[in-house]
Scaffold this motif. Structure first.
Motif, PDB file in Angstrom:
ATOM      1  N   ALA A  50       0.834  -1.211   0.000  1.00  0.00           N
ATOM      2  CA  ALA A  50       0.000   0.000   0.000  1.00  0.00           C
ATOM      3  C   ALA A  50       0.866   1.257   0.000  1.00  0.00           C
ATOM      4  O   ALA A  50       0.548   2.237  -0.684  1.00  0.00           O
ATOM      5  N   THR A  51       1.940   1.228   0.742  1.00  0.00           N
ATOM      6  CA  THR A  51       2.851   2.372   0.825  1.00  0.00           C
ATOM      7  C   THR A  51       3.513   2.656  -0.518  1.00  0.00           C
ATOM      8  O   THR A  51       3.547   3.807  -0.976  1.00  0.00           O
ATOM      9  N   VAL A  52       4.042   1.622  -1.149  1.00  0.00           N
ATOM     10  CA  VAL A  52       4.734   1.796  -2.431  1.00  0.00           C
ATOM     11  C   VAL A  52       3.787   2.346  -3.493  1.00  0.00           C
ATOM     12  O   VAL A  52       4.132   3.265  -4.240  1.00  0.00           O
ATOM     13  N   ILE A 102       6.265  -5.440  -8.664  1.00  0.00           N
ATOM     14  CA  ILE A 102       4.993  -5.701  -9.358  1.00  0.00           C
ATOM     15  C   ILE A 102       3.951  -4.681  -8.918  1.00  0.00           C
ATOM     16  O   ILE A 102       3.196  -4.158  -9.748  1.00  0.00           O
ATOM     17  N   ALA A 103       3.904  -4.380  -7.633  1.00  0.00           N
ATOM     18  CA  ALA A 103       2.943  -3.381  -7.133  1.00  0.00           C
ATOM     19  C   ALA A 103       3.198  -2.023  -7.772  1.00  0.00           C
ATOM     20  O   ALA A 103       2.265  -1.337  -8.204  1.00  0.00           O
ATOM     21  N   LYS A 104       4.456  -1.634  -7.833  1.00  0.00           N
ATOM     22  CA  LYS A 104       4.809  -0.344  -8.434  1.00  0.00           C
ATOM     23  C   LYS A 104       4.450  -0.310  -9.916  1.00  0.00           C
ATOM     24  O   LYS A 104       3.905   0.687 -10.413  1.00  0.00           O
ATOM     25  N   LEU A 105       4.712  -1.395 -10.612  1.00  0.00           N
ATOM     26  CA  LEU A 105       4.358  -1.467 -12.039  1.00  0.00           C
ATOM     27  C   LEU A 105       2.847  -1.398 -12.219  1.00  0.00           C
ATOM     28  O   LEU A 105       2.351  -0.727 -13.123  1.00  0.00           O
ATOM     29  N   VAL A 135      -1.160  -7.630  -6.882  1.00  0.00           N
ATOM     30  CA  VAL A 135      -1.781  -6.835  -7.937  1.00  0.00           C
ATOM     31  C   VAL A 135      -3.129  -6.288  -7.472  1.00  0.00           C
ATOM     32  O   VAL A 135      -3.448  -5.119  -7.720  1.00  0.00           O
ATOM     33  N   LEU A 136      -3.912  -7.109  -6.765  1.00  0.00           N
ATOM     34  CA  LEU A 136      -5.219  -6.654  -6.292  1.00  0.00           C
ATOM     35  C   LEU A 136      -5.074  -5.539  -5.255  1.00  0.00           C
ATOM     36  O   LEU A 136      -5.786  -4.536  -5.310  1.00  0.00           O
ATOM     37  N   ILE A 137      -4.135  -5.689  -4.321  1.00  0.00           N
ATOM     38  CA  ILE A 137      -3.890  -4.627  -3.336  1.00  0.00           C
ATOM     39  C   ILE A 137      -3.423  -3.360  -4.042  1.00  0.00           C
ATOM     40  O   ILE A 137      -3.881  -2.255  -3.741  1.00  0.00           O
ATOM     41  N   ALA A 138      -2.519  -3.513  -5.004  1.00  0.00           N
ATOM     42  CA  ALA A 138      -2.019  -2.350  -5.752  1.00  0.00           C
ATOM     43  C   ALA A 138      -3.158  -1.656  -6.496  1.00  0.00           C
ATOM     44  O   ALA A 138      -3.268  -0.426  -6.467  1.00  0.00           O
ATOM     45  N   LEU A 140      -6.351  -1.755  -5.771  1.00  0.00           N
ATOM     46  CA  LEU A 140      -7.241  -1.156  -4.776  1.00  0.00           C
ATOM     47  C   LEU A 140      -6.670   0.170  -4.273  1.00  0.00           C
ATOM     48  O   LEU A 140      -7.400   1.152  -4.134  1.00  0.00           O
ATOM     49  N   PHE A 141      -5.367   0.222  -4.033  1.00  0.00           N
ATOM     50  CA  PHE A 141      -4.791   1.463  -3.542  1.00  0.00           C
ATOM     51  C   PHE A 141      -4.679   2.520  -4.633  1.00  0.00           C
ATOM     52  O   PHE A 141      -4.733   3.714  -4.329  1.00  0.00           O
ATOM     53  N   CYS A 142      -4.602   2.119  -5.887  1.00  0.00           N
ATOM     54  CA  CYS A 142      -4.708   3.120  -6.958  1.00  0.00           C
ATOM     55  C   CYS A 142      -6.085   3.767  -6.898  1.00  0.00           C
ATOM     56  O   CYS A 142      -6.217   4.987  -7.021  1.00  0.00           O
ATOM     57  N   TYR A 143      -7.096   2.945  -6.680  1.00  0.00           N
ATOM     58  CA  TYR A 143      -8.462   3.461  -6.531  1.00  0.00           C
ATOM     59  C   TYR A 143      -8.518   4.433  -5.354  1.00  0.00           C
ATOM     60  O   TYR A 143      -9.021   5.549  -5.474  1.00  0.00           O
ATOM     61  N   TYR A 144      -8.018   4.001  -4.190  1.00  0.00           N
ATOM     62  CA  TYR A 144      -8.032   4.860  -3.005  1.00  0.00           C
ATOM     63  C   TYR A 144      -7.299   6.166  -3.261  1.00  0.00           C
ATOM     64  O   TYR A 144      -7.777   7.235  -2.909  1.00  0.00           O
ATOM     65  N   ASN A 145      -6.125   6.080  -3.853  1.00  0.00           N
ATOM     66  CA  ASN A 145      -5.326   7.281  -4.104  1.00  0.00           C
ATOM     67  C   ASN A 145      -6.081   8.259  -4.990  1.00  0.00           C
ATOM     68  O   ASN A 145      -6.085   9.471  -4.730  1.00  0.00           O
TER      69      ASN A 145
END
Length: 186
Positions: A50-52, A102-105, A135-138, A140-145
């Motif tokens: 989530a942080t990244v 992968i999260a950052k990508l 990927v799902l957490i990433a 989701l956090f794109c959505y949140y951001n």
């Protein structure tokens, strides 16, 4: 100043989730499951994801909140900072370096996740479910951001708010407090 009328004592995502409680409930449930539910990734590892993502998306509220939660879960404040600076030199396992990459990508564009990035994670010991959840957490956090920044939510007036929020996220999780948030009014 937020673009819509939000409770002034609830900065960031909390104010948005309180503003629209009905659609917030499934969002909270998914976040609780992904970040606090059963997983072979530690809660600290999932907070690092989530942080990244939040850092990559330049979302100040989410980056600071999830850095604080990752720090609290890890019992130290170095790892999250190092991960934000450079994943490859951060003091995390090779598997986490690959998953954080992968999260950052994913945060940049889902199509940026490559076979090579996934193969690297698998070679470092990541399971298919760990890659999926990353990927799902990433995502989701794109959505949140985008939700937080797209409605110009307020940052807390006191930086100490993030430590209180981190305590709540670590000890209570992502579900709504049963008593609500009026106790945060000053």
């Amino acid at each position: 100043m937020p673009y819509i009328t939000l409770e002034s004592h609830l900065p960031g995502i909390t104010g948005l989730l309180e503003y629209a409680k009905e659609p917030a409930q499934p969002i909270r449930n998914l976040t609780q499951f992904l970040l606090r539910g059963p997983s072979t990734l530690s809660e600290a590892d999932r907070e690092l994801i989530a942080t990244v993502v939040s850092h990559n998306n330049q979302c100040t509220f989410c980056t600071t909140a999830h850095t604080a939660a990752a720090d609290l879960l890890a019992g130290e404040a170095e790892t999250a900072q190092k991960v934000k600076e450079n994943i490859e030199t951060a003091p995390v396992t090779e598997k986490m370096k690959a998953l954080l990459t992968i999260a950052k990508l994913t945060a940049q564009n889902g199509r940026n996740v490559t076979t090579e990035a996934v193969d690297r994670a698998k070679a470092a010991g990541a399971t298919d479910i760990e890659i999926h959840d990353t990927v799902l957490i990433a995502a989701l956090f794109c959505y949140y951001n985008r939700y937080v920044d797209g409605l110009a939510t307020a940052l807390p007036a006191d930086a100490g708010y993030y430590n209180v929020l981190a305590e709540r996220l670590v000890n209570h999780g992502y579900t709504r407090l049963p008593q609500g948030y009026d106790h945060l009014k000053k």
